[in-house]
Motif scaffolding. Structure first.
Motif, PDB file in Angstrom:
ATOM      1  N   MET A 197      11.812 -28.327   1.998  1.00 60.58           N
ATOM      2  CA  MET A 197      12.153 -28.835   3.322  1.00 60.58           C
ATOM      3  C   MET A 197      13.606 -28.448   3.613  1.00 60.58           C
ATOM      4  SD  MET A 197      12.082 -32.725   4.791  1.00 60.58           S
ATOM      5  CE  MET A 197      10.349 -32.783   5.086  1.00 60.58           C
ATOM      6  N   LYS A 198      13.836 -28.026   4.830  1.00 53.79           N
ATOM      7  CA  LYS A 198      15.166 -27.591   5.226  1.00 53.79           C
ATOM      8  C   LYS A 198      16.033 -28.790   5.609  1.00 53.79           C
ATOM      9  CE  LYS A 198      13.556 -23.143   6.826  1.00 53.79           C
ATOM     10  NZ  LYS A 198      13.434 -22.221   7.924  1.00 53.79           N
ATOM     11  N   ILE A 199      17.329 -28.565   5.616  1.00 53.20           N
ATOM     12  CA  ILE A 199      18.294 -29.633   5.908  1.00 53.20           C
ATOM     13  C   ILE A 199      18.058 -30.206   7.310  1.00 53.20           C
ATOM     14  CG2 ILE A 199      20.734 -30.113   6.278  1.00 53.20           C
ATOM     15  CD1 ILE A 199      21.023 -29.273   3.598  1.00 53.20           C
ATOM     16  N   LYS A 200      17.774 -29.343   8.272  1.00 48.68           N
ATOM     17  CA  LYS A 200      17.549 -29.813   9.640  1.00 48.68           C
ATOM     18  C   LYS A 200      16.371 -30.787   9.690  1.00 48.68           C
ATOM     19  CE  LYS A 200      16.862 -28.224  14.352  1.00 48.68           C
ATOM     20  NZ  LYS A 200      16.684 -27.093  15.245  1.00 48.68           N
ATOM     21  N   GLN A 201      15.312 -30.491   8.935  1.00 52.75           N
ATOM     22  CA  GLN A 201      14.157 -31.392   8.883  1.00 52.75           C
ATOM     23  C   GLN A 201      14.524 -32.719   8.213  1.00 52.75           C
ATOM     24  OE1 GLN A 201      11.757 -28.452   6.859  1.00 52.75           O
ATOM     25  NE2 GLN A 201      10.349 -28.325   8.610  1.00 52.75           N
ATOM     26  N   TYR A 202      15.340 -32.658   7.151  1.00 51.61           N
ATOM     27  CA  TYR A 202      15.800 -33.888   6.495  1.00 51.61           C
ATOM     28  C   TYR A 202      16.579 -34.758   7.468  1.00 51.61           C
ATOM     29  CZ  TYR A 202      14.591 -33.567   1.551  1.00 51.61           C
ATOM     30  OH  TYR A 202      13.920 -33.576   0.367  1.00 51.61           O
ATOM     31  N   VAL A 203      17.504 -34.133   8.197  1.00 54.05           N
ATOM     32  CA  VAL A 203      18.339 -34.883   9.140  1.00 54.05           C
ATOM     33  C   VAL A 203      17.486 -35.480  10.244  1.00 54.05           C
ATOM     34  CG1 VAL A 203      20.206 -34.673  10.834  1.00 54.05           C
ATOM     35  CG2 VAL A 203      20.414 -33.558   8.605  1.00 54.05           C
ATOM     36  N   THR A 204      16.531 -34.718  10.746  1.00 50.51           N
ATOM     37  CA  THR A 204      15.639 -35.221  11.788  1.00 50.51           C
ATOM     38  C   THR A 204      14.870 -36.442  11.298  1.00 50.51           C
ATOM     39  OG1 THR A 204      15.417 -33.011  12.738  1.00 50.51           O
ATOM     40  CG2 THR A 204      13.735 -34.628  13.335  1.00 50.51           C
ATOM     41  N   LEU A 205      14.323 -36.353  10.093  1.00 52.04           N
ATOM     42  CA  LEU A 205      13.601 -37.499   9.531  1.00 52.04           C
ATOM     43  C   LEU A 205      14.546 -38.675   9.276  1.00 52.04           C
ATOM     44  CD1 LEU A 205      11.117 -35.859   7.002  1.00 52.04           C
ATOM     45  CD2 LEU A 205      10.548 -37.112   9.087  1.00 52.04           C
ATOM     46  N   ALA A 206      15.743 -38.385   8.783  1.00 51.26           N
ATOM     47  CA  ALA A 206      16.696 -39.453   8.465  1.00 51.26           C
ATOM     48  C   ALA A 206      17.115 -40.241   9.700  1.00 51.26           C
ATOM     49  CB  ALA A 206      17.934 -38.864   7.788  1.00 51.26           C
ATOM     50  N   MET A 207      16.991 -39.642  10.869  1.00 51.42           N
ATOM     51  CA  MET A 207      17.393 -40.306  12.106  1.00 51.42           C
ATOM     52  C   MET A 207      16.236 -41.062  12.770  1.00 51.42           C
ATOM     53  SD  MET A 207      19.978 -37.330  13.441  1.00 51.42           S
ATOM     54  CE  MET A 207      20.135 -37.996  15.063  1.00 51.42           C
ATOM     55  N   LYS A 208      15.050 -40.976  12.187  1.00 46.33           N
ATOM     56  CA  LYS A 208      13.922 -41.716  12.756  1.00 46.33           C
ATOM     57  C   LYS A 208      14.222 -43.211  12.700  1.00 46.33           C
ATOM     58  CE  LYS A 208       9.705 -40.892  11.943  1.00 46.33           C
ATOM     59  NZ  LYS A 208       8.364 -40.645  11.389  1.00 46.33           N
ATOM     60  N   PRO A 209      13.953 -43.921  13.792  1.00 45.88           N
ATOM     61  CA  PRO A 209      14.252 -45.362  13.827  1.00 45.88           C
ATOM     62  C   PRO A 209      13.636 -46.156  12.680  1.00 45.88           C
ATOM     63  CG  PRO A 209      13.752 -44.588  16.029  1.00 45.88           C
ATOM     64  CD  PRO A 209      13.463 -43.440  15.086  1.00 45.88           C
ATOM     65  N   SER A 210      12.428 -45.809  12.272  1.00 42.96           N
ATOM     66  CA  SER A 210      11.782 -46.563  11.183  1.00 42.96           C
ATOM     67  C   SER A 210      12.523 -46.376   9.862  1.00 42.96           C
ATOM     68  CB  SER A 210      10.320 -46.135  11.031  1.00 42.96           C
ATOM     69  OG  SER A 210      10.227 -44.764  10.699  1.00 42.96           O
ATOM     70  N   ILE A 211      13.023 -45.179   9.610  1.00 41.43           N
ATOM     71  CA  ILE A 211      13.760 -44.923   8.372  1.00 41.43           C
ATOM     72  C   ILE A 211      15.130 -45.589   8.419  1.00 41.43           C
ATOM     73  CG2 ILE A 211      14.863 -43.101   6.994  1.00 41.43           C
ATOM     74  CD1 ILE A 211      12.397 -41.403   7.481  1.00 41.43           C
ATOM     75  N   VAL A 212      15.784 -45.517   9.556  1.00 41.51           N
ATOM     76  CA  VAL A 212      17.093 -46.170   9.702  1.00 41.51           C
ATOM     77  C   VAL A 212      16.952 -47.680   9.540  1.00 41.51           C
ATOM     78  CG1 VAL A 212      18.992 -46.646  11.300  1.00 41.51           C
ATOM     79  CG2 VAL A 212      18.051 -44.326  11.142  1.00 41.51           C
ATOM     80  N   LYS A 213      15.954 -48.258  10.181  1.00 40.64           N
ATOM     81  CA  LYS A 213      15.745 -49.710  10.094  1.00 40.64           C
ATOM     82  C   LYS A 213      15.474 -50.134   8.652  1.00 40.64           C
ATOM     83  CE  LYS A 213      12.943 -53.479  11.907  1.00 40.64           C
ATOM     84  NZ  LYS A 213      11.822 -53.863  12.767  1.00 40.64           N
ATOM     85  N   ARG A 214      14.612 -49.391   7.959  1.00 42.81           N
ATOM     86  CA  ARG A 214      14.300 -49.702   6.561  1.00 42.81           C
ATOM     87  C   ARG A 214      15.553 -49.572   5.695  1.00 42.81           C
ATOM     88  NH1 ARG A 214      10.689 -46.064   5.799  1.00 42.81           N
ATOM     89  NH2 ARG A 214       8.982 -47.338   6.581  1.00 42.81           N
ATOM     90  N   GLY A 215      16.323 -48.530   5.916  1.00 44.56           N
ATOM     91  CA  GLY A 215      17.546 -48.317   5.144  1.00 44.56           C
ATOM     92  C   GLY A 215      18.562 -49.424   5.354  1.00 44.56           C
TER      93      GLY A 215
END
Length: 80
Positions: free
Chosen positions: A1-19
């Motif tokens: 997985m490329k860095i851009k895809q990681y960053v996109t996923l990391a900014m998803k509201p569900s991931i941010v909320k869980r984090g």
């Protein structure tokens, strides 16, 4: 997985909320364990506060990275 895809996923509201949730819960427990005596004695310094802020960042990063990896693995399995 490329860095851009990681960053996109990391900014998803569900991931941010869980984090953030994990960060608050686990970070508070770790601060109580590691700095409880300093807090109770009232001998906090700037150095302690800096360490406490870093303590909250660790569970956030771990939660986010594990969520991203789980999503990535799930996508790979569905493509097979």
């Amino acid at each position: 997985m490329k860095i851009k895809q990681y960053v996109t996923l990391a900014m998803k509201p569900s991931i941010v909320k869980r984090g953030v949730t994990f960060s608050i819960v686990v970070g508070t427990i770790l601060i109580a364990i590691n700095h409880g005596d300093t807090i109770i004695n009232g001998t906090l310094t700037q150095k302690h506060i800096y360490k406490m802020l870093l303590t909250y960042s660790v569970p956030y990063i771990v939660s986010s990275l594990s969520s991203i990896q789980a999503i990535s693995n799930q996508k790979e399995q569905s493509n097979q």
